[in-house]
Design a protein around this motif. Structure first.
Motif, short mmCIF file in Angstrom:
data_model
loop_
_atom_site.label_atom_id
_atom_site.label_comp_id
_atom_site.label_asym_id
_atom_site.label_seq_id
_atom_site.Cartn_x
_atom_site.Cartn_y
_atom_site.Cartn_z
N GLY A 15 0.86 -1.19 0.16
CA GLY A 15 0.01 -0.04 0.04
C GLY A 15 0.89 1.40 0.01
O GLY A 15 1.95 1.13 0.14
N SER A 16 0.03 2.52 0.00
CA SER A 16 0.76 3.81 0.05
C SER A 16 0.43 4.64 1.21
O SER A 16 -0.86 4.36 1.63
N LEU A 17 1.13 5.64 1.48
CA LEU A 17 0.89 6.62 2.42
C LEU A 17 1.51 7.81 2.13
O LEU A 17 2.66 7.60 1.88
N ARG A 18 0.89 8.88 2.64
CA ARG A 18 1.61 10.21 2.45
C ARG A 18 1.63 10.76 3.74
O ARG A 18 0.71 11.07 4.44
N LEU A 19 2.77 11.03 4.19
CA LEU A 19 3.07 12.02 5.27
C LEU A 19 3.19 13.23 4.92
O LEU A 19 3.75 13.84 3.94
N SER A 20 3.05 14.19 6.01
CA SER A 20 2.98 15.76 5.78
C SER A 20 3.88 16.20 7.23
O SER A 20 3.77 15.64 8.20
N CYS A 21 4.54 17.25 6.64
CA CYS A 21 5.38 18.18 7.79
C CYS A 21 5.06 19.47 7.46
O CYS A 21 5.72 20.18 6.69
N ALA A 22 4.16 20.16 8.42
CA ALA A 22 3.86 21.63 7.96
C ALA A 22 4.90 22.40 9.03
O ALA A 22 4.93 22.03 10.41
N ALA A 23 5.17 23.32 8.83
CA ALA A 23 6.28 24.06 9.27
C ALA A 23 5.58 25.56 9.74
O ALA A 23 4.75 26.40 8.59
N SER A 24 5.64 26.04 10.85
CA SER A 24 5.27 27.43 11.06
C SER A 24 6.30 28.05 11.93
O SER A 24 7.09 27.39 12.75
N GLY A 25 6.70 29.21 11.61
CA GLY A 25 7.57 30.25 12.02
C GLY A 25 9.20 29.80 11.36
O GLY A 25 10.03 30.59 11.61
N PHE A 26 8.93 29.05 10.41
CA PHE A 26 10.16 28.77 9.29
C PHE A 26 9.45 29.14 8.07
O PHE A 26 8.75 28.55 7.62
N ASP A 27 10.62 29.42 7.40
CA ASP A 27 10.29 29.55 5.93
C ASP A 27 11.18 28.17 5.19
O ASP A 27 12.36 28.33 5.21
N LEU A 28 10.61 27.20 4.73
CA LEU A 28 10.97 26.06 4.39
C LEU A 28 12.14 26.36 3.10
O LEU A 28 13.02 25.45 2.72
N ASP A 29 11.85 27.47 2.29
CA ASP A 29 12.87 27.77 1.40
C ASP A 29 14.15 27.85 1.54
O ASP A 29 14.83 28.07 0.84
N TYR A 59 17.81 9.77 -1.27
CA TYR A 59 17.45 8.51 -0.70
C TYR A 59 18.52 7.42 -0.19
O TYR A 59 19.38 7.03 -1.40
N PRO A 60 17.94 6.56 0.79
CA PRO A 60 18.99 5.39 0.73
C PRO A 60 18.43 4.33 -0.04
O PRO A 60 17.42 4.48 -0.43
N ASP A 61 19.42 3.24 -0.25
CA ASP A 61 19.02 2.11 -1.23
C ASP A 61 17.74 1.44 -0.74
O ASP A 61 16.84 1.09 -1.24
N SER A 62 17.52 1.62 0.51
CA SER A 62 16.28 0.87 1.32
C SER A 62 14.93 1.40 0.74
O SER A 62 14.04 0.84 0.81
N VAL A 63 14.95 2.75 0.50
CA VAL A 63 13.50 3.34 -0.26
C VAL A 63 13.40 3.97 -1.28
O VAL A 63 12.43 4.31 -1.86
N LYS A 64 14.82 3.77 -2.00
CA LYS A 64 14.86 4.43 -3.25
C LYS A 64 13.93 3.85 -4.35
O LYS A 64 13.61 2.68 -4.37
N GLY A 65 13.23 4.56 -5.11
CA GLY A 65 12.08 4.28 -6.04
C GLY A 65 10.83 4.23 -5.18
O GLY A 65 9.51 3.55 -5.96
N ARG A 66 10.75 4.00 -4.08
CA ARG A 66 9.52 3.59 -3.28
C ARG A 66 9.13 4.90 -2.66
O ARG A 66 7.79 5.01 -2.60
N PHE A 67 10.05 5.89 -2.20
CA PHE A 67 9.58 7.02 -1.43
C PHE A 67 9.99 8.18 -2.02
O PHE A 67 10.76 8.26 -2.91
N LEU A 85 4.64 -0.27 0.13
CA LEU A 85 5.22 -0.35 1.29
C LEU A 85 5.49 -1.79 1.97
O LEU A 85 4.62 -2.62 1.53
N LYS A 86 6.38 -1.98 2.84
CA LYS A 86 6.77 -3.26 3.20
C LYS A 86 6.63 -3.42 4.67
O LYS A 86 6.91 -2.38 5.62
N PRO A 87 6.65 -4.41 5.50
CA PRO A 87 6.67 -4.81 6.84
C PRO A 87 7.87 -3.96 7.52
O PRO A 87 7.84 -3.38 8.45
N GLU A 88 8.86 -4.13 6.89
CA GLU A 88 10.10 -3.43 7.38
C GLU A 88 10.13 -1.86 7.56
O GLU A 88 10.86 -1.25 7.95
N ASP A 89 9.16 -1.35 6.84
CA ASP A 89 8.89 0.01 6.62
C ASP A 89 8.23 0.46 8.13
O ASP A 89 8.20 1.73 8.40
N THR A 90 7.69 -0.42 8.70
CA THR A 90 7.05 -0.13 10.18
C THR A 90 8.09 0.61 10.89
O THR A 90 9.34 0.23 11.35
#
Length: 126
Positions: A15-29, A59-67, A85-90
């Motif tokens: 399966g797939s999942l999308r994580l978000s990281c919202a910044a406040s007080g910083f400009d991510l640029d 990306y490290p090899d463990s996630v390259k092409g998937r993340f 996603l794989k169980p080892e991504d837990t």
């Protein structure tokens, strides 16, 4: 100032999942953005980095092409799209901003320049 990570949950293998990281007080640029993860009993490891200076990703090899780490135009939020996603991504996933550099220079979780968000748990299981 805050980094707010969200989007974790339970997903089946493949399966797939999308994580978000919202910044406040910083400009991510102006900062490189990274995602790390930590599985039970294991050290924290880096899984992606986005350079704000030139848009390059790493990306490290463990996630390259998937993340995929990315930002949408006009948003002060970084995302981590995870597919096949794989169980080892837990793990608990953390976003972090490199306050010292706007380009990626490695995945050392002990880097004192990193500003951390709280973790979000990803569980890959059937």
């Amino acid at each position: 100032v805050q980094l707010q990570a969200s989007g974790g949950g339970l997903v089946q293998p493949g399966g797939s999942l999308r994580l978000s990281c919202a910044a406040s007080g910083f400009d991510l640029d102006y900062y490189a953005m990274k995602w790390f993860r930590q599985a039970p009993g294991k050290e924290r490891e880096g899984v992606s980095c986005l350079s704000s200076s030139d848009g390059r990703t790493y990306y490290p090899d463990s996630v390259k092409g998937r993340f995929t780490i990315f930002r949408e135009n006009g948003e002060n939020t970084a995302y981590l799209q995870m597919t096949n996603l794989k169980p080892e991504d837990t793990a608990v996933y953390y976003c972090a901003m490199d306050l010292g550099f706007d380009y990626c220079k490695g995945f050392d979780p002990r880097d004192e320049n990193l500003y951390w968000g709280q973790g979000t748990l990803v569980t890959v299981s059937s």
